[in-house]
Write a protein that holds these residues in place. Sequence first.
Motif, PDB file in Angstrom:
ATOM      1  N   PHE A  11      -0.085  -7.986  13.225  1.00  0.00           N
ATOM      2  CA  PHE A  11      -0.546  -8.676  12.035  1.00  0.00           C
ATOM      3  C   PHE A  11      -0.182  -7.858  10.800  1.00  0.00           C
ATOM      4  N   GLU A  12       0.558  -8.465   9.874  1.00  0.00           N
ATOM      5  CA  GLU A  12       0.821  -7.805   8.598  1.00  0.00           C
ATOM      6  C   GLU A  12      -0.461  -7.846   7.780  1.00  0.00           C
ATOM      7  N   MET A  13      -0.946  -6.669   7.385  1.00  0.00           N
ATOM      8  CA  MET A  13      -2.215  -6.593   6.667  1.00  0.00           C
ATOM      9  C   MET A  13      -2.190  -5.480   5.639  1.00  0.00           C
ATOM     10  N   THR A  14      -2.815  -5.739   4.497  1.00  0.00           N
ATOM     11  CA  THR A  14      -3.061  -4.668   3.545  1.00  0.00           C
ATOM     12  C   THR A  14      -4.169  -3.778   4.098  1.00  0.00           C
ATOM     13  N   ALA A  15      -4.411  -2.653   3.431  1.00  0.00           N
ATOM     14  CA  ALA A  15      -5.446  -1.727   3.899  1.00  0.00           C
ATOM     15  C   ALA A  15      -6.820  -2.386   3.883  1.00  0.00           C
ATOM     16  N   SER A  16      -7.139  -3.128   2.827  1.00  0.00           N
ATOM     17  CA  SER A  16      -8.449  -3.776   2.752  1.00  0.00           C
ATOM     18  C   SER A  16      -8.586  -4.855   3.816  1.00  0.00           C
ATOM     19  N   GLU A  17      -7.506  -5.564   4.103  1.00  0.00           N
ATOM     20  CA  GLU A  17      -7.544  -6.566   5.171  1.00  0.00           C
ATOM     21  C   GLU A  17      -7.751  -5.905   6.529  1.00  0.00           C
ATOM     22  N   GLN A  18      -7.162  -4.733   6.728  1.00  0.00           N
ATOM     23  CA  GLN A  18      -7.368  -4.010   7.988  1.00  0.00           C
ATOM     24  C   GLN A  18      -8.819  -3.578   8.144  1.00  0.00           C
ATOM     25  N   LEU A  19      -9.429  -3.104   7.070  1.00  0.00           N
ATOM     26  CA  LEU A  19     -10.834  -2.700   7.136  1.00  0.00           C
ATOM     27  C   LEU A  19     -11.720  -3.873   7.525  1.00  0.00           C
ATOM     28  N   ALA A  20     -11.481  -5.031   6.912  1.00  0.00           N
ATOM     29  CA  ALA A  20     -12.260  -6.223   7.254  1.00  0.00           C
ATOM     30  C   ALA A  20     -12.014  -6.635   8.698  1.00  0.00           C
ATOM     31  N   ALA A  21     -10.775  -6.508   9.153  1.00  0.00           N
ATOM     32  CA  ALA A  21     -10.437  -6.878  10.528  1.00  0.00           C
ATOM     33  C   ALA A  21     -11.099  -5.936  11.526  1.00  0.00           C
ATOM     34  N   PHE A  22     -11.192  -4.662  11.194  1.00  0.00           N
ATOM     35  CA  PHE A  22     -11.907  -3.725  12.058  1.00  0.00           C
ATOM     36  C   PHE A  22     -13.382  -4.124  12.171  1.00  0.00           C
ATOM     37  N   GLN A  23     -13.979  -4.457  11.040  1.00  0.00           N
ATOM     38  CA  GLN A  23     -15.399  -4.811  11.030  1.00  0.00           C
ATOM     39  C   GLN A  23     -15.661  -6.080  11.834  1.00  0.00           C
ATOM     40  N   ASN A  24     -14.707  -6.998  11.821  1.00  0.00           N
ATOM     41  CA  ASN A  24     -14.849  -8.253  12.550  1.00  0.00           C
ATOM     42  C   ASN A  24     -14.241  -8.195  13.951  1.00  0.00           C
ATOM     43  N   GLU A  25     -13.817  -6.991  14.358  1.00  0.00           N
ATOM     44  CA  GLU A  25     -13.227  -6.752  15.686  1.00  0.00           C
ATOM     45  C   GLU A  25     -12.010  -7.649  15.939  1.00  0.00           C
ATOM     46  N   LYS A  26     -11.205  -7.852  14.903  1.00  0.00           N
ATOM     47  CA  LYS A  26      -9.988  -8.654  15.038  1.00  0.00           C
ATOM     48  C   LYS A  26      -8.754  -7.798  15.289  1.00  0.00           C
ATOM     49  N   ILE A  27      -8.856  -6.494  15.062  1.00  0.00           N
ATOM     50  CA  ILE A  27      -7.764  -5.580  15.394  1.00  0.00           C
ATOM     51  C   ILE A  27      -8.336  -4.362  16.106  1.00  0.00           C
ATOM     52  N   ASP A  28      -7.489  -3.730  16.921  1.00  0.00           N
ATOM     53  CA  ASP A  28      -7.868  -2.513  17.640  1.00  0.00           C
ATOM     54  C   ASP A  28      -7.255  -1.273  17.006  1.00  0.00           C
ATOM     55  N   ILE A  29      -6.113  -1.462  16.348  1.00  0.00           N
ATOM     56  CA  ILE A  29      -5.369  -0.378  15.713  1.00  0.00           C
ATOM     57  C   ILE A  29      -4.993  -0.825  14.303  1.00  0.00           C
ATOM     58  N   GLY A  30      -5.040   0.098  13.351  1.00  0.00           N
ATOM     59  CA  GLY A  30      -4.548  -0.168  12.001  1.00  0.00           C
ATOM     60  C   GLY A  30      -3.593   0.934  11.582  1.00  0.00           C
ATOM     61  N   ILE A  31      -2.545   0.560  10.864  1.00  0.00           N
ATOM     62  CA  ILE A  31      -1.602   1.563  10.344  1.00  0.00           C
ATOM     63  C   ILE A  31      -1.451   1.300   8.853  1.00  0.00           C
ATOM     64  N   SER A  32      -1.842   2.274   8.036  1.00  0.00           N
ATOM     65  CA  SER A  32      -1.793   2.097   6.586  1.00  0.00           C
ATOM     66  C   SER A  32      -1.919   3.457   5.912  1.00  0.00           C
ATOM     67  N   ARG A  33      -2.136   3.427   4.616  1.00  0.00           N
ATOM     68  CA  ARG A  33      -2.407   4.656   3.864  1.00  0.00           C
ATOM     69  C   ARG A  33      -3.794   5.193   4.257  1.00  0.00           C
ATOM     70  N   PRO A  34      -4.120   6.436   3.844  1.00  0.00           N
ATOM     71  CA  PRO A  34      -5.459   6.967   4.117  1.00  0.00           C
ATOM     72  C   PRO A  34      -6.546   6.037   3.589  1.00  0.00           C
ATOM     73  N   LEU A  35      -7.613   5.899   4.354  1.00  0.00           N
ATOM     74  CA  LEU A  35      -8.693   4.994   4.007  1.00  0.00           C
ATOM     75  C   LEU A  35      -9.679   5.671   3.062  1.00  0.00           C
ATOM     76  N   PRO A  36     -10.475   4.875   2.348  1.00  0.00           N
ATOM     77  CA  PRO A  36     -11.517   5.461   1.482  1.00  0.00           C
ATOM     78  C   PRO A  36     -12.452   6.362   2.276  1.00  0.00           C
ATOM     79  N   THR A  37     -12.989   7.374   1.617  1.00  0.00           N
ATOM     80  CA  THR A  37     -13.831   8.379   2.279  1.00  0.00           C
ATOM     81  C   THR A  37     -14.997   7.743   3.014  1.00  0.00           C
ATOM     82  N   GLU A  38     -15.603   6.690   2.413  1.00  0.00           N
ATOM     83  CA  GLU A  38     -16.786   6.097   3.032  1.00  0.00           C
ATOM     84  C   GLU A  38     -16.481   5.419   4.363  1.00  0.00           C
ATOM     85  N   GLN A  39     -15.199   5.129   4.628  1.00  0.00           N
ATOM     86  CA  GLN A  39     -14.820   4.481   5.886  1.00  0.00           C
ATOM     87  C   GLN A  39     -14.511   5.480   6.991  1.00  0.00           C
TER      88      GLN A  39
END
Length: 301
Positions: A120-148
């Motif tokens: 799935f092509e996703m921006t970093a924010s879309e990956q974070l939402a997908a992780f929370q909704n258990e729609k992806i198992d792996i994400g590849i992007s820039r470093p995530l915000p500290t709170e994540q």
Amino acid sequence: MKSFIAVARLKSFSAAARELHTVQPAVSRHIAALEYELGTALFIRNTREVHITAAGLQLFNDASALLKQAEDTVIRTRKAANGELGSLKIGYLPSACLTFIPDLVQRFHRQYPQVEISLFEMTASEQLAAFQNEKIDIGISRPLPTEQQTLLDSQLLYTDHLTLVVSSQHPLSGAAYIQLEHISQEEVILFHREEAVGLFDNIINLCQQHHFSPNIVAQPKHMQTLLTMVAAGLGIAIAPMCVSRLFTQGCRFIPIQGDSTEVLTQIHYRNNQLLPTAKAFIDIALESVPFIQHGAQLQDC
């Protein structure tokens, strides 16, 4: 069930015991237990011969398939535990991954051909939402915000560097390199901060080190949009060199003199409930880091 099949096929308890490398009383106990559970006799036996009953014949017709299914279930269960079977859903930032994602997925698929892979092509924010909704198992992007970072673990895949992007019609388009202070009066397009906080802040800090604040006129959420805006003459951009692998007609990429800013690409995954398939992919990705970084260096050249 194995004892039953052997007796039914050989028509002998003693022969079945020899084939199964056990003793005849053990085979007799197995058959007795099976008959008790089913509530019917499976064999008619006397001192000289063994005959299978109608119920036994029906069981024999089904037993081989049942036994094979049970053995297959055990094998599939073990494969699933080892990450060899199942599914894997990967969200990735296209601009950061184009140099390596096809080869990485191919390596994984060669080693684990029975795993169903979804990309799935996703921006970093879309990956974070997908992780929370258990729609992806792996994400590849820039470093995530500290709170994540308490919810997800991250590992470095490769390090990129910044470049100036200008229209092919821009006065600077023929420059071999650029000193950043020369663009202090330009209209600047930057990748949206929400999608890469560290990247955005590093660019702002870099400009401030050269004693100016960039005149930001747009913050698109997709790197391809950023390149299209630059090619259209709507401003210049500072971006990672990896964007040069996107559609870049009408753009020129100019090195920034003296800049050593590092732009990181990381693989992210849940720090709990990690699927075996995800762990297997992470292991292959980390083994591939030297190849991924080498590909990025060739791109810079």
